[in-house]
Structures are given as structure tokens and as C-alpha cells.
Scaffold this active site. Structure first.
Site: not given
Ligand code: SIN
Length: 484
Positions: A157-158, A181-182, A234-235, A256-257, A385
Site C-alpha cells: 500500500w505504501n 493482487k494489490p 512487503g514485510s 523486496e522485504l 522498522e
């Protein structure tokens, strides 16, 4: 605030499945809210596992044809899509600010950034190269680069547009199809992007946008043997779950975490460059980026001057609704994000941290920026984070201590340092154990440079030429030449 789109057709409340705009057969939907006001913007279908499966099958049919398209044809589609994005910058930015909260000026910047991936990979599509080898007189080997096949992407979402085009553009350029899948928090940007893709001439089924909950859609994507690659931003927690779920079908993965970016300011840095680089890195998107400075280490000789200059700049930041042109810090995405920031600040204060300037103020999802001094490695803010506008500053004496502390994290996405000493620049740049290092800059995000991390920050690279390689497989084609 309500929408006033020039092109209201960009705002869709249906999913884009196999080339058709549909509600879900489940009859279920989710509401999406505006994080500034908490007001409901609209609904999206809660797509089912069956609908996800059907989108995968459509992607398979479309890919069988697309893989045979010419590179010029792929480039033309991406360039048409690129132009449409630029033509609709204002509307795309409004949709983004409405659902994500970032200031409109930042949202417009993201539209340009997101579109740049379409243009970049349009050019890259025409530069896929193989190799030819002559290992022995009776053998030739041609090394071919072929599309991976049907791919999937799960996006956050960012950055509701840029994280999609950074995955989708190289996939289409390489000859792959994609089921996307957004985030359910920011689906309208993704759906607007799909409207523009369709107008650009996207073949039916080549891209689907499956809206809904991760638990209904994710397992179908990871379990499907048709999906040959999954790209996720995401995480680290979710990334490692997806990795486990993808193991049975041995998928290629790009992950990409999470990050926990250090930013080091040495005594010999240019003070104003270091201060503006820190502001840029920390406060973009209200501190909700994987690459934002999460731990700021400042050498003792420059420490107090740096804090004074930084405090003056932080005090001038305006917090509020992203549609207000005076605002630089929008809301956090949801209540859980606000609670995490609060917890980190309270923990730091309880363990001896000190607020410089205004204390933390929370109003709904608006969180005021806070500058914290005397931060230590034991505090939660140093270890996790924060994903919010909190800037924790650590004091250090020696270069090797700063580098050691910077590297003391399981994460390895972005890092930054500021120095004017050329030898130190090389030494520290090479010693930092991160996928991206910024020297005298607070920004490491651009289309031409590979983006990605090491350690628990992920696998693979996006953007740059490597971004295309991630969607290509290598085939060694051996040709025997029997003696005449
Ligand atoms: C992020 O993943 O949070 C940052 C994305 C970017 O800067 O490109």
C-alpha cells in the site's frame, strides 16, 4: 474531500479478471477508507480462490500468444501505457492521495516514478540478448533468454502504483503475463492502472487485478504450478511465508522485504547536505518506506550542530490531509501503524531517550514528526522498522563502531552515509552490508539502478537491466554438427 476526477471512469469498484471487469461470485466485498478522514471511499470485490484460479488460466492462454509477440510490439504497448499514465497524472495522484494519504505533490511524483518503469522496460524489451558459443568443432551452443511464463505479483500500500509497474513492466517486456493482487488498502490505484493498460491495447487476460483478502488469493497463487514466478514487496514475515508456500512448486521468487536503514553522519560531512539528505530519506511518505532512515548515527563532533539544524527543519513540517497543499506529512495508513509508532516512542523514552522539539502528538491517524536523541541499541526503535515519522539519533565516536552498529541487523536493504573524505567514502561504502548504499544522498530509488536487499531484506533486484533478467529463463540450446 470528494473525488473530482477529470476522467471518472478511472475509478473502478470491480476487479479486472481475465480481461473483464467483474464483481465477485462470492457476493462479498471490502470497504476501502481514506486514512485522513476515516471515511469510506468505496468497495472492492472479495475475490475467491476459484476466481484467482480462473485469472491464472486466462493468464496462461494470453501468455502463450504474448511470448510470440515481437519485442517492438511489447515496447509499443508499454509506451502507450506510459503516455496514458502521464496524461492522467492528476487523476491517478488524486486516487492515490484519497486511498493512501500521501501529499498530492508526492502522489504526482509517484505517478512519474511509476510511469518511468514502463518507459525503461519498453526500451529493455528490445535489448534482450543471448550468446553463441563454439565449445568444440562439432558443437554450437546458443544461449537463449526466454520468458519465465505466467507470473504473479503481490504489492503493498505504501507505493500503490510504482510497486506495480516495477514488477509488471519487466514481466510484460519479457513476454510474461501477470496476475496481480494489490493491497486491499489501496486497490483503486491498481484498478485505474488496469483501465489505462486496457486503453493502451493490453491483450485480454495478460494482466488481471484480483482484489480482496490475501488469505483468499495468496495461497492459490503460491500453490499454482502454472505460476512460475512470484514477485512480492512487503514485510519479511509475509515474504518468508510466501517462500515456504512457493516451495512445493519451486517458483522463482523476487522478494523486496523489510529494511532497518542506518544513516551515518561523519564529522567531516557537509552539514546542510547531511541534514537535507536525512529529511528526504526519513519523511518521504510520512516515514512509510522500506528504505527510509530508521537509525541515524551521528559522530560526536557534528552531533549537536546536526541536531539543531534538523530540529529546526522538523519543526517546520506540516501534518494533515494530503489534499492540503501546505502539508508535507500525511496520515499513517491505519490504526495498527499508529499504535506501533506510539509503542516505539514510549519505549525509547522509558529507556532514556530524549525528545528534541515537540513531543509526539496523535490525532486520528495523524502522527506528528518526532526527533529523538540519546537513542541506544536496546530500544525497540533501533531493532524494528518503525514505518512512521520518528527520527531516532544515536551518538558515536569512531567509524568502525558506527559501521558495526549499522550492520548489526538481520536486514540489509538500504543504507546512507555522509562524508567528504574520499578514503572513508570507499571504505564505509564497501563495509556496509546492504543492497543499496547512498553516499551524500538520502535517496536510492531510481528506475535505472537495481533496487533490492541482502540478508532478510529479500531476494532479487527490481529496476535497471537486472529487473528484466528476473523475468527471463536461460535455455542452453546445443546443436551438434556431425563431421561432413
Ligand atoms: C519501498 O519499497 O518502500 C520504497 C520504494 C522505492 O523507493 O522505490
Amino acid at each position: 474531500m470528494t473525488f473530482s476526477l477529470n476522467d471518472p471512469d478511472l475509478f473502478r469498484q470491480t476487479a479486472f479478471l481475465g480481461g473483464d471487469w467483474k464483481t465477485s461470485t462470492s457476493g462479498k466485498s471490502l470497504t476501502v477508507d481514506n486514512p485522513s478522514t476515516g471515511e469510506v471511499i468505496g468497495t472492492i470485490p472479495a475475490c475467491t480462490a476459484e476466481e484467482t484460479g480462473a485469472a491464472i488460466e486466462s493468464a496462461q492462454v494470453a501468455q502463450a500468444k504474448w511470448r510470440r509477440s515481437s519485442s517492438a510490439e511489447r515496447a509499443a504497448l508499454l509506451m502507450a501505457w506510459y503516455q496514458l499514465m502521464l496524461d492522467h497524472t492528476e487523476d491517478l495522484a488524486q486516487i492515490m492521495t484519497m486511498e493512501q494519504g500521501k501529499p498530492l505533490v508526492e502522489a504526482k511524483g509517484e505517478v512519474t516514478y511509476a510511469a518511468s518503469f514502463l518507459k525503461w522496460f519498453a526500451a529493455e524489451a528490445e535489448h534482450v540478448q543471448g550468446e553463441a558459443l563454439v565449445p568444440t568443432p562439432d558443437r554450437r551452443v546458443i544461449i537463449l533468454k526466454e520468458p519465465v511464463g505466467v507470473t504473479a505479483a503481490i504489492t503493498p500500500w505504501n507505493f500503490p502504483l510504482a510497486m506495480i509497474t516495477r514488477k509488471c513492466a519487466p514481466a510484460l517486456a519479457a513476454g510474461c503475463s501477470m496476475v496481480l493482487k494489490p493491497s486491499e488498502l489501496t486497490p483503486y490505484s491498481a484498478l485505474a492502472l488496469a483501465v489505462l493498460a486496457e486503453r493502451a491495447g493490453l491483450p485480454k487476460g495478460l494482466l488481471s487485478v484480483v482484489t480482496g483478502y490475501a488469505q483468499d488469493i495468496g495461497p492459490t497463487l503460491t500453490a499454482s504450478p502454472i505460476i512460475r514466478k512470484l514477485s512480492f514487496t512487503g514485510s519479511t514475515k509475509v515474504g518468508s511465508l510466501l517462500m515456504r508456500q512457493s516451495a512445493d512448486t519451486v517458483k522463482k521468487l523476487s522478494l523486496e522485504l523489510g529494511g532497518n536503514a542506518p544513516l551515518i553522519v561523519f564529522d567531516d560531512a557537509d552539514l546542510s547536505v547531511a541534514v537535507s539528505g536525512t529529511m528526504m530519506s526519513k519523511f518521504r511518505n510520512a516515514g512509510q518506506t522500506c528504505v527510509c532512515a530508521n537509525r541515524v548515527y551521528v559522530q560526536s563532533g557534528i552531533h549537536d550542530a546536526f541536531l539543531d539544524r534538523l530540529a529546526a527543519k522538523v519543526a517546520r513540517l506540516n501534518i494533515g490531509d494530503g489534499f492540503d497543499p501546505q502539508v508535507q506529512i500525511g496520515p499513517l495508513i491505519n490504526d495498527a501503524a499508529v499504535a506501533k509508532v506510539k509503542e516505539h516512542v514510549e519505549d525509547a523514552l522509558a529507556k532514556g531517550g530524549r525528545v528534541i522539539g515537540k513531543p509526539l502528538e496523535i490525532r486520528g491517524r495523524f502522527v506528528s514528526p518526532v526527533l529523538l536523541a540519546d537513542v541506544t541499541a536496546e530500544m525497540k526503535i533501533a531493532q524494528e522498522e518503525t514505518f512512521g515519522p520518528i527520527l531516532p539519533v544515536f551518538r558515536f565516536e569512531y567509524e568502525n563502531d558506527a559501521v558495526e552498529q549499522a550492520n548489526a541487523t538481520p536486514f540489509g536493504l538500504a543504507s546512507y552515509f555522509f562524508t567528504n573524505d574520499i578514503s572513508r567514502a570507499w571504505r564505509v561504502g564497501e563495509a556496509l552490508d546492504f543492497g543499496m548504499v547512498g553516499l551524500n544522498t538520502g535517496s536510492v530509488s531510481m528506475v535505472s539502478a537495481p533496487f533490492g536487499g541482502v540478508k532478510q531484506s529479500g531476494l532479487g533486484r527490481e529496476g535497471g537491466s537486472l529487473g528484466l533478467e528476473e523475468f527471463l529463463e536461460v535455455k542452453s540450446f546445443h546443436i551438434g554438427l556431425p563431421a561432413a
